[in-house]
Write a protein that holds these residues in place. Structure first.
Motif, PDB file in Angstrom:
ATOM      1  N   UNK A 107       0.795  -1.143  -0.031  1.00 23.04           N
ATOM      2  CA  UNK A 107       0.136  -0.025   0.109  1.00 23.04           C
ATOM      3  C   UNK A 107       0.853   1.306  -0.098  1.00 23.04           C
ATOM      4  N   UNK A 108       2.248   1.125   0.068  1.00 24.12           N
ATOM      5  CA  UNK A 108       3.012   2.342   0.090  1.00 24.12           C
ATOM      6  C   UNK A 108       3.868   2.407  -1.223  1.00 24.12           C
ATOM      7  N   UNK A 109       3.583   1.449  -2.162  1.00 21.48           N
ATOM      8  CA  UNK A 109       4.169   1.340  -3.293  1.00 21.48           C
ATOM      9  C   UNK A 109       3.144   2.025  -4.456  1.00 21.48           C
ATOM     10  N   UNK A 110       3.685   2.627  -5.554  1.00 19.10           N
ATOM     11  CA  UNK A 110       2.893   3.210  -6.380  1.00 19.10           C
ATOM     12  C   UNK A 110       2.086   2.397  -7.436  1.00 19.10           C
ATOM     13  N   UNK A 111       1.292   1.698  -6.552  1.00 16.45           N
ATOM     14  CA  UNK A 111       0.451   0.688  -7.351  1.00 16.45           C
ATOM     15  C   UNK A 111      -1.178   1.064  -6.642  1.00 16.45           C
ATOM     16  N   UNK A 112      -2.044   0.994  -7.504  1.00 16.88           N
ATOM     17  CA  UNK A 112      -3.413   1.042  -7.066  1.00 16.88           C
ATOM     18  C   UNK A 112      -4.102  -0.116  -6.463  1.00 16.88           C
ATOM     19  N   UNK A 113      -5.008   0.179  -5.742  1.00 14.43           N
ATOM     20  CA  UNK A 113      -5.683  -1.098  -5.130  1.00 14.43           C
ATOM     21  C   UNK A 113      -6.209  -2.076  -5.857  1.00 14.43           C
ATOM     22  N   UNK A 114      -6.703  -1.762  -7.243  1.00 12.99           N
ATOM     23  CA  UNK A 114      -7.129  -2.584  -8.193  1.00 12.99           C
ATOM     24  C   UNK A 114      -6.265  -3.524  -8.664  1.00 12.99           C
ATOM     25  N   UNK A 115      -5.012  -2.806  -8.873  1.00 13.10           N
ATOM     26  CA  UNK A 115      -3.883  -3.885  -9.428  1.00 13.10           C
ATOM     27  C   UNK A 115      -3.306  -4.584  -8.262  1.00 13.10           C
TER      28      UNK A 115
END
Ligand SMILES: Nc1ncnc2c1ncn2[C@@H]1O[C@H](COP(=O)(O)OP(=O)(O)OP(=O)(O)O)[C@@H](O)[C@H]1O
Ligand SMILES: [Mg+2]
Lengths: 261, 315
Positions: A107-115
């Motif tokens: 959750x602190x990486x530049x990815x979205x929840x959906x990914x």
């Protein structure tokens, strides 16, 4: 896309080093093998009886597709089995991530929840397909020894059905896993929910408005169509919406996770 | 580089942090010092985008943490309090995975992997499963994942916890080398750690910032004192003479005088409690003692809760 792929790959490699996944896989293959064998034995015995009866009464031998009987019974067994085994595959999907604290990494990486959700979901579906693959051997076996040769269509639609049914269970299971950090609680809750789905199927037997409604709501009832070789758009839509529902609920839950932390 | 303004986080009824404000300049190492439960982890989790704040603003490289979380996350390397590791993966496959989700280009991944492994002393550990590493090496892997995408900003939550003295020194050296190119926030409850590595220190206690200064200035303040406030009715000069006869007082200043009450502020040498003697002196001088209190938790009280000495580690 690249992110989903990376998450998918990580999730899948965790599956393939997880003892639980191997236990599930082994139990699944042993039980399906056992049931396939006993189904074949029963159908063969039954067919011999019918033949003897036909000879005694002098009539023609019954025109039954015994191979098809075997496969239908076998698909029934598969569906019951995944109802029991799937909770063990999905219980850790989010719960474990929370227990390890790696959810903080994701959750602190530049990815979205959906990914994150799609990566995990697709990895579970992939593992499930790997689980189903060896059972194809049984279908080949039935094909090799059946006379006359049966049609492949019901087999393929049966597999489509079992794949969709399993995917629905995965999507529900992942949602429940996202609600807790305790794998056991996730597994037990998922199992309870699946049992309710099963009970709905029993309630659907019979006639009347309620059992008709139940019939539509029963995940197993729709599955039965597939096993018969019928690919009904209604069933596709039904399964599709359940899968999406599970994914959307998961997304809400992952979002609110941040607020609860 | 990092601006934190009036940040507040509430868990139910508890205020984890309350109106926290500070900023960090480019290339600086900021120490975030506070005892257990002060709110260090909470602040860092908000900055890294893991949890939302109840109130206030935070910006990293000009991007708002709440409005543009992805932009902020791309620029931050975050080492959480508990190292977030997949035990079953090897060091290399774990770091590769993190590099991918942090957006390192495929062709650069192996270079970055080599670079961070060298920085963190993990050269020979690439193919080891993380679960077979010692705690110190796991901490290094956790540090390596924060560095893998070469972020502008590093947020390190107690990076030396669980390391042995030799490793602690190595990690501190590493952090010092990283400064300049990177802007770093480092939390700790160990006073010498912060004064050794950081250029500036924010001291936080009970969710509030109680001091922001350079380590040197803070030491001077610490050598300072604790203060007692005395409110009384009577002759100011008489009371001051009575107090002057006591030992261990550094200064006595009148704070306010009005018709029926006067207030004196007395600075006491650190480590002495003169309140009983002071009360007696005031009363014996003929004045009426209305109130005598120490003013708030002094910096010293907070420092007392910090770990101020480390055994086995020389600076
Ligand atoms: N999820 C949570 N729910 C409720 N209260 C919380 C939660 N997380 C932290 N707190 C409270 O917020 C306060 C600050 O906690 P925080 O973890 O930020 O402290 P810290 O400075 O990191 O302490 P430490 O040195 O022990 O790591 C504490 O009083 C803690 O009990
Ligand atoms: Mg903490």
């Amino acid at each position: 896309m690249r992110n989903i792929f990376a998450l998918w790959k990580k999730e899948l490699s965790l599956f393939f080093v997880s003892p639980i996944a191997y236990v599930v896989l082994t139990i699944f293959l042993l039980l399906t093998g056992f049931f396939f064998r006993s189904i074949v034995v029963r159908v063969v015995e039954f067919s011999i009886q019918e033949m003897i009866q036909a000879q005694q009464f002098g009539g023609p031998p019954p025109a039954r597709d015994y191979a098809q009987d075997v496969l239908r019974a076998f698909f029934g067994v598969l569906s019951t089995m995944i109802l029991f085994l799937m909770p063990m595959l999905t219980m850790g999907v989010f719960a474990d991530e929370k227990r390890r604290g790696t959810i903080e990494l994701l959750l602190t990486s530049p990815v979205t929840h959906w990914q994150i959700i799609l990566g995990k979901f697709l990895a579970s579906v992939t593992f499930y397909m790997v689980m189903l693959l060896p059972t194809g051997v049984y279908a080949l076996f039935a094909y090799r020894y059946s006379e006359p040769k049966f049609m492949w269509r019901p087999v393929l639609s049966g597999y489509l059905g079992i794949l969709l049914l399993g995917t629905v269970l995965i999507s529900i299971g992942i949602f429940i896993s996202s609600l807790t950090e305790n794998q056991i609680i996730a597994a037990v809750t998922t199992f309870a929910v699946f049992i309710i789905l099963w009970v709905i199927d029993f309630a659907a037997q019979g006639t009347g408005v309620i059992s008709e409604a139940m019939q539509y709501l029963s995940v197993l009832n729709h599955y039965d169509d597939f096993a018969k070789g019928v690919i009904d758009t209604k069933s596709l839509v039904f399964y599709g919406s359940l899968i999406l529902l599970g994914l959307f609920l998961t997304s809400t839950s992952v979002e609110s996770l941040r607020w609860r932390e | 580089m990092i601006q934190v303004e009036h940040l507040t986080k509430r868990y139910g009824n508890t205020l984890a942090i309350n109106d926290v404000t500070f900023d960090v300049k480019k290339g600086e190492i900021l120490g975030f010092l506070g005892p257990n439960g002060a709110g260090k982890t909470t602040t860092m989790r908000i900055l890294s985008g893991f949890i939302p704040a109840t109130d206030g603003k935070a910006r990293v490289s000009g991007y708002d943490v709440f409005e543009q979380p992805l932009e902020v996350k791309r620029r931050i390397g975050y080492l959480p309090e508990n190292p977030p590791l997949y035990q079953e993966l090897s060091v290399d496959s774990f770091l590769t995975f993190v590099a991918q989700i942090r957006g390192v280009k495929s062709e650069q991944i192996s270079d970055r992997l080599e670079a961070v492994k060298e920085q963190c002393g993990l050269e020979d550990m690439g193919s080891r499963l993380i679960k077979y590493l010692s705690k110190g090496y796991r901490q290094r892997v956790a540090l390596a994942q924060a560095l893998i995408h070469d972020p502008d900003v590093l947020i390190l939550d107690e990076p030396t916890v669980g390391l042995d003295p030799k490793q602690i020194i190595e990690v501190r050296e590493l952090i010092k080398r990283l400064a300049g190119e990177h802007t770093i926030i480092l939390s700790s409850h160990i006073l010498p750690e912060v004064s050794m590595t950081c250029q500036r220190v924010v001291i936080i206690n009970n969710g509030r910032v109680v001091a922001t200064d350079t380590p040197e200035n803070l030491k001077t303040t610490l050598a300072g004192s604790n203060q007692v406030q005395i409110e009384f009715r009577g002759d100011m000069d008489g009371v001051r003479r009575a107090l002057a006869s006591l030992g261990h007082l550094k200064s006595v200043r009148p704070e306010s005088t009005s018709a029926n009450a006067a207030v004196l502020r007395v600075e006491v040498e650190p480590g002495f409690d003169e309140r009983a003697d002071m009360a007696r002196a005031v009363v014996q001088s003929g004045a009426d003692l209305l109130e005598l209190k120490t003013t708030g938790p002094s910096l010293e009280d907070i420092f007392l809760k910090l770990t101020t000495e480390e055994s086995g580690i020389e600076a």
